[in-house]
Design an enzyme around this catalytic site. Structure first.
Site, PDB file in Angstrom:
ATOM      1  N   SER A  16      46.356  42.388  47.782  1.00  0.00           N
ATOM      2  CA  SER A  16      47.198  42.774  48.926  1.00  0.00           C
ATOM      3  C   SER A  16      46.583  43.971  49.657  1.00  0.00           C
ATOM      4  O   SER A  16      46.731  44.100  50.874  1.00  0.00           O
ATOM      5  CB  SER A  16      48.641  43.070  48.494  1.00  0.00           C
ATOM      6  OG  SER A  16      48.720  44.269  47.766  1.00  0.00           O
ATOM      7  N   ASN A  17      45.871  44.831  48.937  1.00  0.00           N
ATOM      8  CA  ASN A  17      45.197  45.949  49.615  1.00  0.00           C
ATOM      9  C   ASN A  17      44.013  45.469  50.441  1.00  0.00           C
ATOM     10  O   ASN A  17      43.756  45.994  51.525  1.00  0.00           O
ATOM     11  CB  ASN A  17      44.763  47.019  48.607  1.00  0.00           C
ATOM     12  CG  ASN A  17      45.917  47.924  48.228  1.00  0.00           C
ATOM     13  OD1 ASN A  17      46.308  48.796  48.989  1.00  0.00           O
ATOM     14  ND2 ASN A  17      46.517  47.673  47.060  1.00  0.00           N
ATOM     15  N   LYS A  68      26.359  46.114  31.585  1.00  0.00           N
ATOM     16  CA  LYS A  68      26.879  46.602  32.874  1.00  0.00           C
ATOM     17  C   LYS A  68      25.710  46.877  33.824  1.00  0.00           C
ATOM     18  O   LYS A  68      25.761  46.581  35.014  1.00  0.00           O
ATOM     19  CB  LYS A  68      27.699  47.873  32.649  1.00  0.00           C
ATOM     20  CG  LYS A  68      28.443  48.347  33.889  1.00  0.00           C
ATOM     21  CD  LYS A  68      29.260  49.595  33.623  1.00  0.00           C
ATOM     22  CE  LYS A  68      30.481  49.328  32.806  1.00  0.00           C
ATOM     23  NZ  LYS A  68      31.741  49.385  33.572  1.00  0.00           N
ATOM     24  N   MET A  93      39.473  46.250  38.166  1.00  0.00           N
ATOM     25  CA  MET A  93      39.902  46.739  36.852  1.00  0.00           C
ATOM     26  C   MET A  93      38.730  47.044  35.914  1.00  0.00           C
ATOM     27  O   MET A  93      38.775  46.715  34.736  1.00  0.00           O
ATOM     28  CB  MET A  93      40.829  45.697  36.195  1.00  0.00           C
ATOM     29  CG  MET A  93      42.035  45.329  37.030  1.00  0.00           C
ATOM     30  SD  MET A  93      43.056  46.763  37.446  1.00  0.00           S
ATOM     31  CE  MET A  93      43.832  47.025  35.863  1.00  0.00           C
ATOM     32  N   ARG A  94      37.708  47.673  36.446  1.00  0.00           N
ATOM     33  CA  ARG A  94      36.515  47.910  35.648  1.00  0.00           C
ATOM     34  C   ARG A  94      35.919  49.264  36.035  1.00  0.00           C
ATOM     35  O   ARG A  94      35.907  49.611  37.221  1.00  0.00           O
ATOM     36  CB  ARG A  94      35.502  46.824  36.035  1.00  0.00           C
ATOM     37  CG  ARG A  94      34.780  46.201  34.924  1.00  0.00           C
ATOM     38  CD  ARG A  94      34.130  44.911  35.393  1.00  0.00           C
ATOM     39  NE  ARG A  94      34.904  43.784  34.932  1.00  0.00           N
ATOM     40  CZ  ARG A  94      34.911  43.338  33.686  1.00  0.00           C
ATOM     41  NH1 ARG A  94      34.141  43.896  32.792  1.00  0.00           N
ATOM     42  NH2 ARG A  94      35.660  42.318  33.343  1.00  0.00           N
ATOM     43  N   LEU A  95      35.406  49.992  35.048  1.00  0.00           N
ATOM     44  CA  LEU A  95      34.760  51.272  35.370  1.00  0.00           C
ATOM     45  C   LEU A  95      33.422  51.013  36.056  1.00  0.00           C
ATOM     46  O   LEU A  95      32.682  50.104  35.678  1.00  0.00           O
ATOM     47  CB  LEU A  95      34.505  52.070  34.083  1.00  0.00           C
ATOM     48  CG  LEU A  95      35.642  52.926  33.542  1.00  0.00           C
ATOM     49  CD1 LEU A  95      35.188  53.631  32.268  1.00  0.00           C
ATOM     50  CD2 LEU A  95      36.124  53.953  34.566  1.00  0.00           C
ATOM     51  N   ASN A 110      38.524  54.736  45.579  1.00  0.00           N
ATOM     52  CA  ASN A 110      39.478  53.910  44.841  1.00  0.00           C
ATOM     53  C   ASN A 110      40.888  54.290  45.266  1.00  0.00           C
ATOM     54  O   ASN A 110      41.125  55.399  45.753  1.00  0.00           O
ATOM     55  CB  ASN A 110      39.303  54.159  43.331  1.00  0.00           C
ATOM     56  CG  ASN A 110      40.228  53.297  42.484  1.00  0.00           C
ATOM     57  OD1 ASN A 110      40.444  52.112  42.792  1.00  0.00           O
ATOM     58  ND2 ASN A 110      40.789  53.866  41.440  1.00  0.00           N
ATOM     59  N   HIS A 112      44.816  54.418  43.568  1.00  0.00           N
ATOM     60  CA  HIS A 112      45.450  54.376  42.247  1.00  0.00           C
ATOM     61  C   HIS A 112      46.955  54.613  42.415  1.00  0.00           C
ATOM     62  O   HIS A 112      47.353  55.526  43.138  1.00  0.00           O
ATOM     63  CB  HIS A 112      44.824  55.452  41.352  1.00  0.00           C
ATOM     64  CG  HIS A 112      45.383  55.451  39.972  1.00  0.00           C
ATOM     65  ND1 HIS A 112      45.023  54.514  39.028  1.00  0.00           N
ATOM     66  CD2 HIS A 112      46.326  56.247  39.380  1.00  0.00           C
ATOM     67  CE1 HIS A 112      45.695  54.739  37.910  1.00  0.00           C
ATOM     68  NE2 HIS A 112      46.488  55.786  38.098  1.00  0.00           N
TER      69      HIS A 112
HETATM   70  C1  GRF Z   1      47.189  48.545  43.440  1.00  0.00           C
HETATM   71  O1  GRF Z   1      48.443  49.019  43.039  1.00  0.00           O
HETATM   72  C2  GRF Z   1      46.144  49.620  43.278  1.00  0.00           C
HETATM   73  O2  GRF Z   1      46.637  50.899  43.413  1.00  0.00           O
HETATM   74  C3  GRF Z   1      45.681  49.394  41.851  1.00  0.00           C
HETATM   75  O3  GRF Z   1      45.718  48.006  41.684  1.00  0.00           O
HETATM   76  C4  GRF Z   1      46.701  47.434  42.528  1.00  0.00           C
HETATM   77  C5  GRF Z   1      46.038  46.325  43.286  1.00  0.00           C
HETATM   78  O4  GRF Z   1      46.959  45.572  44.032  1.00  0.00           O
HETATM   79  N1  GRF Z   1      44.401  50.018  41.638  1.00  0.00           N
HETATM   80  P1  GRF Z   1      46.441  44.426  45.029  1.00  0.00           P
HETATM   81  O5  GRF Z   1      45.538  43.491  44.202  1.00  0.00           O
HETATM   82  O6  GRF Z   1      45.683  45.081  46.128  1.00  0.00           O
HETATM   83  O7  GRF Z   1      47.671  43.721  45.491  1.00  0.00           O
END
Ligand code: GRF
Length: 194
Positions: A16-17, A68, A93-95, A110, A112
């Site tokens: 969604s972002n 990595k 979801m990865r460093l 990023n 958060h």
């Molecule tokens: C968001 O809440 C962001 O802050 C976190 O992961 C989520 C990703 O949401 N890091 P989306 O996949 O962009 O909907």
């Protein structure tokens, strides 16, 4: 003509972002182009969103690489091939490891879902609620080798006021979808004027 920053969006899930950032690039709020979406899961819904938007996308499976370092070297080739200037993590979801950190030094950001430094890491919203924190919120920050530890660029918070998880999540997403494009626009315009 305005100088438009070329960015890659890294995501692992819903995206969604990505969608919010893409829309901001289209309607004049963000003078940048998403030239590549990178997903570390071939089933991530963000890939469908990228396809709908006509944005080139690439997915890979980390465990198919020896290390990595190996998959990040492969990514550097793809990113440089697409002319990417900034890496924008949005639910990735990865460093990030040394290869990408070195190649894109001070050009990785990023978002958060907590008011850092409180509640870094996974399930920040769950951590916030479990701790009984008064405030929830969102942080945009630079990425370093730590977990959500880089310098803070922007933050926005709101009172939890006994809200349930669904309400808090909805508010966080609303904030993210505004704050990320706004923060990147400011960041990129500073870069472009130096
Ligand atoms: C968001 O809440 C962001 O802050 C976190 O992961 C989520 C990703 O949401 N890091 P989306 O996949 O962009 O909907």
């Amino acid at each position: 003509m305005k100088n438009r920053t070329k960015m890659a969006v890294f995501a692992s899930g819903n995206g969604s972002n990505f969608q919010a950032l893409y829309e901001a690039t289209q309607d004049g709020r963000l003078d940048a182009d998403i030239v590549l979406v990178v997903a570390d899961k071939p089933s991530a819904f963000v890939l469908e969103r990228a396809k709908q938007a006509g944005v080139p996308a690439f997915s890979f499976t980390p465990r198919e690489y020896a290390s990595k370092q190996a998959y990040e070297s492969m990514l550097v080739e793809k990113l440089e091939g697409a002319g990417v200037e900034w890496l924008v993590l949005a639910g990735f979801m990865r460093l990030i490891g040394p290869v990408l950190l070195r190649t894109y030094e001070n050009r990785i950001v990023n978002i958060h879902p907590s008011v850092l430094p409180a509640f870094p890491g996974k399930d920040a919203i769950g951590q916030t609620l479990e701790a009984g924190a008064k405030e929830a919120g969102v942080t945009v920050h630079f990425v370093d080798e730590g977990m959500d530890t880089g310098a803070i660029i922007a933050q926005r918070s709101f009172a939890v006021d006994g809200s349930d998880r669904e309400t808090v999540e909805r508010k966080i997403h609303e904030i993210e979808h505004q704050l990320y494009p706004e923060s990147l626009q400011q960041l990129f315009s500073r870069q472009q004027s130096v």
